[in-house]
Design a protein around this motif. Sequence first.
Motif, mmCIF file in Angstrom:
data_model
loop_
_atom_site.group_PDB
_atom_site.id
_atom_site.type_symbol
_atom_site.label_atom_id
_atom_site.label_comp_id
_atom_site.label_asym_id
_atom_site.label_seq_id
_atom_site.Cartn_x
_atom_site.Cartn_y
_atom_site.Cartn_z
ATOM 1 N N ASP A 154 0.856 -1.182 0.121
ATOM 2 C CA ASP A 154 0.111 0.029 -0.149
ATOM 3 C C ASP A 154 0.844 1.334 -0.002
ATOM 4 N N ARG A 155 1.773 1.149 0.982
ATOM 5 C CA ARG A 155 2.680 2.437 0.807
ATOM 6 C C ARG A 155 3.568 2.625 -0.422
ATOM 7 N N ALA A 156 4.162 1.362 -0.949
ATOM 8 C CA ALA A 156 4.713 1.685 -2.156
ATOM 9 C C ALA A 156 3.820 2.150 -3.343
ATOM 10 N N ALA A 157 2.564 1.684 -3.330
ATOM 11 C CA ALA A 157 1.695 2.137 -4.384
ATOM 12 C C ALA A 157 1.338 3.517 -4.416
ATOM 13 N N GLU A 158 1.194 4.032 -3.132
ATOM 14 C CA GLU A 158 0.889 5.483 -2.602
ATOM 15 C C GLU A 158 2.181 6.467 -3.178
ATOM 16 N N ALA A 159 3.521 5.800 -2.751
ATOM 17 C CA ALA A 159 4.585 6.370 -3.369
ATOM 18 C C ALA A 159 4.459 6.555 -4.808
ATOM 19 N N GLU A 160 4.143 5.530 -5.728
ATOM 20 C CA GLU A 160 4.121 5.735 -7.150
ATOM 21 C C GLU A 160 3.091 6.784 -7.600
ATOM 22 N N LYS A 161 2.121 6.671 -6.816
ATOM 23 C CA LYS A 161 0.976 7.868 -7.381
ATOM 24 C C LYS A 161 1.480 9.040 -7.102
ATOM 25 N N LEU A 162 2.121 9.312 -5.668
ATOM 26 C CA LEU A 162 2.597 10.712 -5.498
ATOM 27 C C LEU A 162 3.766 11.002 -6.568
ATOM 28 N N LEU A 163 4.341 10.140 -7.011
ATOM 29 C CA LEU A 163 5.471 10.568 -7.725
ATOM 30 C C LEU A 163 5.265 10.697 -9.210
ATOM 31 N N GLN A 164 4.203 10.088 -9.553
ATOM 32 C CA GLN A 164 3.590 10.406 -10.991
ATOM 33 C C GLN A 164 2.819 11.795 -10.911
#
Length: 188
Positions: A25-35
Motif C-alpha cells: 500500500d505504501r509503495a503504491a501510494e509512493a508511485e502515485k505521488l511520484l506520478q
Amino acid sequence: MKTVLAALMAAAISTSTAFAGEIGDRAAEAEKLLQSGDSAGALEKFRGAEDALWEAMPLAVLNVKHVDTAAGFGIYTERANHIYKPGEKIVLYMEPVGYGYGSDGLGNKQISLSVDLTVVSASGEELGKMEKISRVQVASRSRNRELFFKLDLSLDGLPPGKYRCDFLMHDENSSKTGPFSTDIEIAG
C-alpha cells in the motif's frame, strides 16, 4: 526508481501477510505521488514502505567478503583468496540488514550487533565454538541502513587445512539472529 519499487513489491509478496499489505500500500501510494509530481511526498511514502519491510524481514548478513582493508560501507579492498598463513589475521567485511533499533538514552537510535563463531573441519567435525567474538554499536539520529561490520578474526593454533567458519549474528535490540558462513584455508 521503478526498478527499486518493483524489487520492493516483490519482497513485499514474500513477507508476512500483515506487513505485505502495508508495504504494498505504501509503495503504491509512493508511485502515485511520484506520478503526480510530488517527489518529496513519494520519497516519504517509499521510506515508510521500506521501514515496514525492514521490520518484517529477518536479520540477514549480505556481501560477506574476505578483505585486506575496510574503511566504511562499500569501502573495502577485497582479498585475492581465502588462504591464510598460520597465525595471520582474518578480516571479514559484511553488511547486516533487518536489525532493530534501540536507544542510547541520549535521543539517538542505537544499533547493537554481536557475532558467535563455530569452526568446522573439512570433514564436518565441529572444532570449537566462541560466543560474542565481536560486537558493533552505532548510535545515530536516524535509522541507518547502510551499516558495515568489520570482523577481525584470529584462529591461531589451527593446523594447516580447509575449514568452514559458521557465524551467527545477534541483534541485541530484538530476538533476531542471522547465520552466515565462509570458507578459509590455513596454508601448510
